[in-house]
Design a protein around this motif. Sequence first.
Motif, PDB file in Angstrom:
ATOM      1  N   GLU A  29       0.827  -1.208   0.000  1.00 45.41           N
ATOM      2  CA  GLU A  29       0.000   0.000   0.000  1.00 45.41           C
ATOM      3  C   GLU A  29       0.861   1.258   0.000  1.00 45.41           C
ATOM      4  N   ARG A  30       1.961   1.219   0.733  1.00 48.94           N
ATOM      5  CA  ARG A  30       2.858   2.372   0.768  1.00 48.94           C
ATOM      6  C   ARG A  30       3.473   2.631  -0.608  1.00 48.94           C
ATOM      7  N   LEU A  31       3.909   1.567  -1.263  1.00 46.57           N
ATOM      8  CA  LEU A  31       4.515   1.718  -2.584  1.00 46.57           C
ATOM      9  C   LEU A  31       3.503   2.227  -3.614  1.00 46.57           C
ATOM     10  N   GLN A  32       2.281   1.726  -3.533  1.00 48.20           N
ATOM     11  CA  GLN A  32       1.245   2.182  -4.463  1.00 48.20           C
ATOM     12  C   GLN A  32       0.974   3.667  -4.273  1.00 48.20           C
ATOM     13  N   ARG A  33       0.883   4.097  -3.024  1.00 43.69           N
ATOM     14  CA  ARG A  33       0.647   5.524  -2.762  1.00 43.69           C
ATOM     15  C   ARG A  33       1.814   6.367  -3.270  1.00 43.69           C
ATOM     16  N   SER A  34       3.027   5.874  -3.060  1.00 45.45           N
ATOM     17  CA  SER A  34       4.205   6.619  -3.500  1.00 45.45           C
ATOM     18  C   SER A  34       4.249   6.728  -5.013  1.00 45.45           C
ATOM     19  N   ILE A  35       3.859   5.654  -5.694  1.00 45.76           N
ATOM     20  CA  ILE A  35       3.821   5.675  -7.165  1.00 45.76           C
ATOM     21  C   ILE A  35       2.806   6.699  -7.661  1.00 45.76           C
ATOM     22  N   ASP A  45      11.337   9.251 -13.381  1.00 45.25           N
ATOM     23  CA  ASP A  45      12.418   8.386 -12.880  1.00 45.25           C
ATOM     24  C   ASP A  45      12.069   7.787 -11.523  1.00 45.25           C
ATOM     25  N   ARG A  46      11.437   8.592 -10.664  1.00 49.03           N
ATOM     26  CA  ARG A  46      11.040   8.110  -9.341  1.00 49.03           C
ATOM     27  C   ARG A  46       9.969   7.035  -9.468  1.00 49.03           C
ATOM     28  N   VAL A  47       9.041   7.218 -10.385  1.00 49.66           N
ATOM     29  CA  VAL A  47       7.994   6.210 -10.609  1.00 49.66           C
ATOM     30  C   VAL A  47       8.630   4.885 -11.014  1.00 49.66           C
ATOM     31  N   LYS A  48       9.626   4.949 -11.901  1.00 51.82           N
ATOM     32  CA  LYS A  48      10.280   3.725 -12.360  1.00 51.82           C
ATOM     33  C   LYS A  48      10.945   2.992 -11.196  1.00 51.82           C
ATOM     34  N   VAL A  49      11.662   3.733 -10.356  1.00 50.27           N
ATOM     35  CA  VAL A  49      12.337   3.120  -9.202  1.00 50.27           C
ATOM     36  C   VAL A  49      11.319   2.458  -8.275  1.00 50.27           C
ATOM     37  N   LEU A  50      10.213   3.133  -8.031  1.00 51.25           N
ATOM     38  CA  LEU A  50       9.190   2.592  -7.133  1.00 51.25           C
ATOM     39  C   LEU A  50       8.515   1.363  -7.730  1.00 51.25           C
ATOM     40  N   ARG A  51       8.285   1.385  -9.035  1.00 54.75           N
ATOM     41  CA  ARG A  51       7.661   0.227  -9.680  1.00 54.75           C
ATOM     42  C   ARG A  51       8.577  -1.003  -9.592  1.00 54.75           C
ATOM     43  N   LEU A  52       9.864  -0.784  -9.752  1.00 56.40           N
ATOM     44  CA  LEU A  52      10.795  -1.902  -9.643  1.00 56.40           C
ATOM     45  C   LEU A  52      10.832  -2.452  -8.214  1.00 56.40           C
ATOM     46  N   GLU A  53      10.774  -1.563  -7.235  1.00 58.93           N
ATOM     47  CA  GLU A  53      10.712  -2.019  -5.843  1.00 58.93           C
ATOM     48  C   GLU A  53       9.414  -2.782  -5.589  1.00 58.93           C
ATOM     49  N   LEU A  54       8.325  -2.288  -6.152  1.00 65.18           N
ATOM     50  CA  LEU A  54       7.034  -2.966  -6.000  1.00 65.18           C
ATOM     51  C   LEU A  54       7.078  -4.340  -6.665  1.00 65.18           C
ATOM     52  N   ALA A  55       7.697  -4.421  -7.837  1.00 71.20           N
ATOM     53  CA  ALA A  55       7.797  -5.704  -8.538  1.00 71.20           C
ATOM     54  C   ALA A  55       8.569  -6.714  -7.711  1.00 71.20           C
ATOM     55  N   GLU A  56       9.675  -6.291  -7.109  1.00 70.60           N
ATOM     56  CA  GLU A  56      10.469  -7.203  -6.281  1.00 70.60           C
ATOM     57  C   GLU A  56       9.689  -7.659  -5.053  1.00 70.60           C
ATOM     58  N   THR A  57       8.915  -6.738  -4.480  1.00 69.61           N
ATOM     59  CA  THR A  57       8.098  -7.097  -3.318  1.00 69.61           C
ATOM     60  C   THR A  57       7.028  -8.117  -3.701  1.00 69.61           C
ATOM     61  N   LEU A  58       6.371  -7.898  -4.831  1.00 72.70           N
ATOM     62  CA  LEU A  58       5.346  -8.828  -5.299  1.00 72.70           C
ATOM     63  C   LEU A  58       5.953 -10.188  -5.633  1.00 72.70           C
TER      64      LEU A  58
END
Length: 335
Positions: A29-35, A45-58
């Motif tokens: 939920e935190r990553l989704q809000r940040s995205i 660029d920040r969106v890309k970094v967050l999406r990659l972190e979200l992908a690793e978490t998933l």
Amino acid sequence: MKRLWVLPVLLLSGAVRVCGAETPQEQLERLQRSIEGASELGRVDRVKVLRLELAETLDHLSDYAGAARQYELVLASRPLKRERVKLFVKLGRMRSAMQNYSGAIGAFQDARHDDPKDWDANLELARAYAHADLDTLAVGVYQRCIALRPKNHQPYGEIGDVYQRLGYLHKAIEAYQKALQIEPKPETYLSMADCYVRQGDMVNATAVLQQAKTSLPRADYDVRLGDIYRKQEDFNQAVKAWEEALKADRKRDDVRLKLFLAYHQLNRPQETDHMMKQLVAGYPESPLVHFVKAWVLFDRGDRSGARREAMVVQGLVPTDLVRHYNERLLVLLNK
């Protein structure tokens, strides 16, 4: 109780939730809000970094479809070629985890299109072909992997598996021998022994197994040997091998879980309960441990105990596989 064996024997250490730490759901939920926030501000660029972190978490949570979607979104932003290759490989791995091998093959081929010599793209493509039973194509890509890294044991061992499946036993043995020269692995010794058995050459089969015992950690060998006996439904021999593995390495909790299920299969309740007591004590918040305990209690006819353990699983963060079978168990308990 054969239905227990549909579950993979997973390492249990990752199942424990640390008290006070952020839960996986809270992290998502935190990553989704940040995205969403970074996207509204136009911070690509920040969106890309967050999406990659979200992908690793998933990926860590075994939500491979969700992880694949994040990689697809990042790829849609047209990253540079070098990064694109890595992203296509990660996307392919997620699709392979979902057993979407045609989709995985497409992703790995895209990675190879950008960099024909990328090691991960070639090796993963060969594996995807093998999983999809496209053995001739798999052999061709494995041979390319060998040309790229002739001193890496992986393509030799894996092409040996493909040759064995095709019935080319001499080629399989040659590939396994090359793999062993580079790095001895329990599965390679055992696969080569299987080839000799299929050829009726029991002398060489025995010699390979004896070599494996002296060249490898005893625990690894006995675990693999027990797995083979279990596949043959010879649970008595499987238990003997796993007990030897546990004597050699008392930290192997994955072996304790195998023994727990095997003891129950053999109707040895005292040993079953003893092993489960150790597992629950070591991993009190493991969804997998509580789930297998629930199934065993259900099989014994202890419906209240099984329901209690199944509800514990629901209150934790199980993988998709454990959640699926736990829900099936609850349906049976509610009948």
